[in-house]
Design an enzyme around this catalytic site. Structure first.
Site, short mmCIF file in Angstrom:
data_model
loop_
_atom_site.label_atom_id
_atom_site.label_comp_id
_atom_site.label_asym_id
_atom_site.label_seq_id
_atom_site.Cartn_x
_atom_site.Cartn_y
_atom_site.Cartn_z
CG ASP A 89 46.70 41.46 44.24
OD1 ASP A 89 45.78 40.69 44.61
OD2 ASP A 89 47.48 42.04 45.04
CG HIS A 90 41.15 37.39 41.54
ND1 HIS A 90 40.24 38.34 41.13
CD2 HIS A 90 40.60 36.20 41.18
CE1 HIS A 90 39.20 37.76 40.56
NE2 HIS A 90 39.39 36.46 40.58
#
Ligand code: CAO
Length: 425
Positions: A397-398
């Site tokens: 998850d950036h």
């Protein structure tokens, strides 16, 4: 109030006719002519309407039973004038569905009151649209083409509930121009215009995981980082242990070592062992290490969780891995078995492929995809040498993990796997 038995009327002399569907349940208020049962003989399908109004007290038949004229269908508590008005009865033969070829044709037979609506079954066409007259009537009222409705009844029969599900799914797709988040919906296409088709319902697991995967795919800004781990030595070591452990009923696959390596990397990079809080403003760092393992089952994908992986030895992990896979495939997992995960591993190494982009299992923030190891030429000390390389795909998850940390995590992981001594520390 008086109770009364409602029996099967004259069904054209047929005896021992199969009950395909019971259309009412105890507690239902029925009116004269409310369809009660769908029967199917070798020649016809027919709905049996009620001869009386009232509240259903007891059902005397169930799907799969056989009935003849005079068999008691149910007992009803008479409702007098309070009964709901009888639904309008088709006055003319029920029109054939606009699908080709037609499996069934509906007619109204002249039987003594109450009449039985009959649907003729055409020999050899049983695999096409199967539905009783009452279902056909409902479909017609909603303007639904029956061939588009997934059937869940016996012999691929479309039930009343299937029509309800179909209508619900159509309603949830409105407004017609958007599919949520302003996205246009996929066009509804009648594929039967191009050739023969078969519609089968999705399993419960597929429907559930499908929803979660779709949400996670849209919610999480994914990045996938790829790297190969040199597992030549690891595999040599595994080879020396495998046979002896197998005798003790322990299957030592590469995944057991990967679990251990992931533990080491999660400890080194704690942000991978976290969840965003509901507000999206804080990170919840977990001090325990539970790892979800994606298991492929005939019903679809499930992700049971192995708890406290950091506290368990290789043999225990190997046993637990076999145990949860078996439990998953035997449909014995409980909701608790699938809760509390911190990080997931999806291993397709036993099947093949070189890489894939796994979807983060929210509320986790990262997932590791494992593909099949193979020998590759690796340049070492001035020459190419054959090394067994394991392809890894790390999706994260950036919002939580920066690209640099993604690269660091996977390089740490490959280092752990490349030198077996790291796993012992
Ligand atoms: N490279 C080469 N061989 C591998 C391997 C790899 N990365 N991983 C496993 N293998 C081998 C094993 O050693 C075993 O071979 P042997 O029987 O000769 O020892 C064989 O492949 C089968 O392994 P397995 O699949 O039974 O066991 P596992 O521990 O590797 O995996 C499980 C267990 C439950 C993860 C797996 O069975 C499974 O269901 N995988 C599918 C998961 C899935 O569908 N993911 C997709 C989700 S979408 O994101």
């Amino acid at each position: 109030m008086a109770t009364k038995n409602i029996t099967v009327p004259d069904i054209g002399g047929a005896a021992d006719v199969d009950v395909i569907e019971v259309l009412v349940k105890v507690g239902d208020t029925i009116a004269v002519d409310t369809p009660l049962l769908t029967l199917e003989s070798d020649k016809a399908t027919m709905d049996v309407p009620s001869s009386d109004a009232g509240v259903v007290k007891e059902l005397k038949v169930k799907a799969g039973d056989k009935v003849s004229v005079g068999s008691v269908i149910l007992t009803v508590e008479a409702a007098g004038n309070a009964a709901a008005p009888a639904p309008a009865k088709a006055e003319k033969p029920v029109a054939a569905e606009k699908v080709t070829p037609l499996a069934e044709k509906t007619v109204t037979v002249a039987a003594p009151k109450p009449t039985v609506e009959e649907t003729k079954v055409v020999e050899g066409e049983l695999d096409d649209v199967h539905a009783g007259p009452s279902v056909r009537r409902i479909a017609r009222e909603f303007g639904i083409t029956l061939s588009q409705v997934p059937a869940t009844g016996p012999k691929n029969r479309i039930l009343k509930e299937d029509i309800q599900e179909f209508v619900k799914s159509r309603i949830s797709q409105t407004p017609a121009t958007t599919g949520g988040m302003g996205l246009p919906v996929a066009p509804q296409i009648d594929f039967s215009q191009f050739g023969k088709i078969e519609t089968t319902p999705l399993s419960r697991i597929k429907k559930l995981t499908g929803k979660n995967l779709h949400r996670n795919w849209l919610l999480v800004p994914h990045v996938t980082q790829f790297a190969d781990a040199d597992i030549t030595e690891l595999e040599e070591f595994r080879g020396t242990q495998k046979a002896a452990l197998e005798k003790q009923g322990v299957k030592l696959t590469p995944l057991v070592f990967i679990l251990k390596a992931v533990v080491a990397s999660l400890k080194a990079f704690p942000q991978f062992n976290s969840s965003l809080d509901a507000s999206g403003e804080s990170l919840i760092l977990k001090k325990y290490i539970n790892i979800g393992i994606a298991v492929d089952t005939p019903d679809g994908l499930v992700v049971p969780v192995i708890r406290d992986v950091d506290k368990k030895g290789m043999q225990d992990l190997a046993k637990e891995l076999s145990h949860i896979s078996e439990k998953a495939r035997n449909r014995q997992l409980t909701a608790a078995d699938m809760q509390g995960g911190c990080f997931s591993i999806s291993s397709l190494g036993g099947i093949g492929g070189t890489a894939f982009t796994p979807i983060v299992n929210v509320p986790e923030v990262a997932i590791l995809g494992v593909s099949k190891s193979s020998y590759k030429p690796v340049y070492q000390d001035g020459g190419f040498v054959p090394r067994l390389m394991l392809p890894l795909s790390l999706s994260y998850d950036h919002r939580v993990i920066d690209g640099a940390d993604g690269a660091r995590f996977i390089m740490h992981l490959t280092a752990m796997l490349s030198d077996i001594r790291n796993l012992l520390l």
